[in-house]
Design an enzyme around this catalytic site. Sequence first.
Site, PDB file in Angstrom:
ATOM      1  N   ARG A 143      -1.397  -9.139  -9.994  1.00 56.52           N
ATOM      2  CA  ARG A 143      -1.451  -9.880 -11.264  1.00 56.52           C
ATOM      3  C   ARG A 143      -0.433  -9.282 -12.242  1.00 56.52           C
ATOM      4  O   ARG A 143      -0.227  -8.076 -12.289  1.00 56.52           O
ATOM      5  CB  ARG A 143      -2.870  -9.770 -11.832  1.00 56.52           C
ATOM      6  N   THR A 184      -6.804  -2.527  -5.075  1.00 61.44           N
ATOM      7  CA  THR A 184      -7.086  -2.693  -3.655  1.00 61.44           C
ATOM      8  C   THR A 184      -5.829  -3.113  -2.904  1.00 61.44           C
ATOM      9  O   THR A 184      -5.749  -2.938  -1.698  1.00 61.44           O
ATOM     10  CB  THR A 184      -8.198  -3.729  -3.416  1.00 61.44           C
TER      11      THR A 184
END
Length: 802
Positions: free
Chosen positions: A539, A646
């Site tokens: 993001r 992650t």
Amino acid sequence: MVTKAQFKKDYLKKLTVKSGRTIEEASRWDQYHALASMVREYASMDWVDTNNRYDDKACKQVFYFSIEFLTGKFLMNNLINLGLDETASEVLDELGLDLEDIASIEKDQGLGNGGLGRLAACFMDSMAALAIPGHGCGIRYNYGLFEQKIINGYQVEFPDRWLNNRNVWEVKKADKSVEVHFYGDVKLENGRYFLENTTPVLAVPYDTPVVGYKNDTVNTLRLWSAQAINKEFDYSTFSRGEYMDAFKKKYDVESISQVLYPNDSYDEGKVLRLKQEYFFVSAGIQGIIRSFKKLGKPMAKLYDYISIHINDTHPSMAIPELMRILMDEEGFGWDESWSIVEKTCSYTNHTILSEALEKWPVEMFSKLLPRIYMIIEEINKRFCLDLFEVYHKTQEEVNRMAVIGHGEIRMAHLAIIGSHSINGVARLHTEILKNKELKDFYNIMPAKFNNKTNGITHRRWLINSNPELSKVITKYIGDYWIRDPQHLRELMKFIDDKDFRQEIDDVKRKNKEALAAYILKHNNIVVNPDSIFDVHAKRLHEYKRQTLNILHIMYLYNRLLKNPDEDFVPRTFIFAAKAAPSYYIAKQTIKLINTVADLVNNDTRIKDKIKVVFLENYSVSLAEILMPAADVSEQISTTTKEASGTGNMKFMMNGAVTIATLDGANVEIHEQVGEDNIVLFGLTEEEVYELYERHEYKTDHIIENDPRIKEVLDQLINGFLGVDKEEFQIIYDSVVYNDEYFVLKDFDSYAAAQERIGHYYTDEDIWLKMAITNIAHSGVFSSDKTIQEYASGIWETDRVPK
């Protein structure tokens, strides 16, 4: 196990029934729809058996509430988990069809945005794989976040129509619908509160099977869709020619489950987002209570059979909603209700960024959810009283910790108070919560706080997305690692085996060639598979520091312009990211990356030594192509800002070397692989906090004393990039006058780290050993391990195998 003959017979029949066409006439969509429908049916018997098994054994079940579930595609994952992937491939090949080609038709489900949603999906996968009775609860968004297109270098958002061709994996359960009520007047009658004059919404559940890995276990992801009650539209209004007004109520209701994360920069968007959060929480808890009653167990012992997990602050209203049901509908008093709620609920905090710790205006909240607000008021009053009388806190401390303050409801505080467990998602993150951000709460309730480092499912991120690497691993250490990925450590026994290293290298090369072909097809850019594939995929946010990366690329470009014949290791810098539609500086960062890409990629003077690529519409499916091909994983967030990450684990598992700050789970990756197998740079946690506390950080000295930085900053605003001088003024101002995320402070250290990467990459033996070490130590970051820790340490539930 389904035989090849049975599989072929079932498929041909399903294709005919579903499409009404012969195999020769069927479209690729027909082929996909038939195959996916058949796979879901294969899973359905285990799905029914699993639910019956859980009920018969009255085992404790987990309900994982999350605003996002970024599942990706299901077909290949379900075939693998059912043990049918090879069978399907062989049968389709015999029929003249290609499984990979058919699977490409499936669209990613538009149910998430980034790490939060992907983590939830990995957790669902692991719970099923471990036969832990755990189910997801969320919203069935008609449209995902958005489909990103890059037009003239700018991000442009289009609707993500992921449901256009139907979702074959879901099953509508209209008989399990419930009503969710908004607005209204709170009344008291016979000692119980109730609402009148509400605006009711019908919540209709759609269930998706979550298939465990070859264990006959299928859990459920339940997603709720908002529908109008009783009538599709007002017929009398329609008859008067007032067509838009006739459908207004229907559209207002359905807007609740239309789009993930509506723009909340204005009041209407805030109200819609608040509606979404209460909608799926209320629907989910009503469904849980209804199912629990069928077990015939005492409601006072709900926590012995049910665990409700709050994934970040979005589902925090689970606490007052469960209180409402226990008191207003089940007749419990406050104290007993509170005890049940606290023992039932647990909360994961995912951030320390203030904008992500939700706060809702009291005026807005109390109008939309009057009874829930009353309950929160009472929670706050009792908690503040305890702070004074039990913990002897000062007024200032109470004000800091209150659930309601400065005209706002602090949802993180509500989640902390109403849960028996609060966990961070990486060891560093948890320590920051305990010692800084949530220190006030930790001091009075230390036993509640614990760490559960995030994890990823190796079934998706290695077996599914990198099958060739998986085959090499199995060839050398057997297949037990598939059941327990920590056995990947056994690969270290072969790190000096030249044949093994060559096979690993061959797989990486093949994956890089596949990514290069994708880039040529989608971006019309030719990239060199022999170059370092340096990938920054996540993001787009200032703290994730895509800005640092692109400024460094500009520096390398300047360097090569001055000395085109420099002995320089070729690099391909690959970006993939979405920026929130209202996040202007993030969107301008995308424009900057694409502007630099146009300049660099078309400059023959640098002899193709650098290429820059921005891949649009980042998704799970794109990540499955990117991560197996990456040489370098960019994990360069400002230290203390990334809770865990992650993506760092997924890249590591696929043999990428991480360039990283000691932030989030990077700290634990560093501990696993050792100093020589990760490339570290940047400020430490202590240095970051010292700079924040002293308020003395200024960029003037850095700019004046580092000509590399001064040159690239000037190029942002002097026309060098071939665009209007004002185009990137906001980026220039953000790093020169308000370098909140220490981009310039870390620039020199980052540049030096990148130099080390070039040095390591030129020595093939060194680089392959680094890559293998990362693969071998990635098993500790399996979400199976994380979920087992949640199950034993928070939820107090266990495996329920067949």
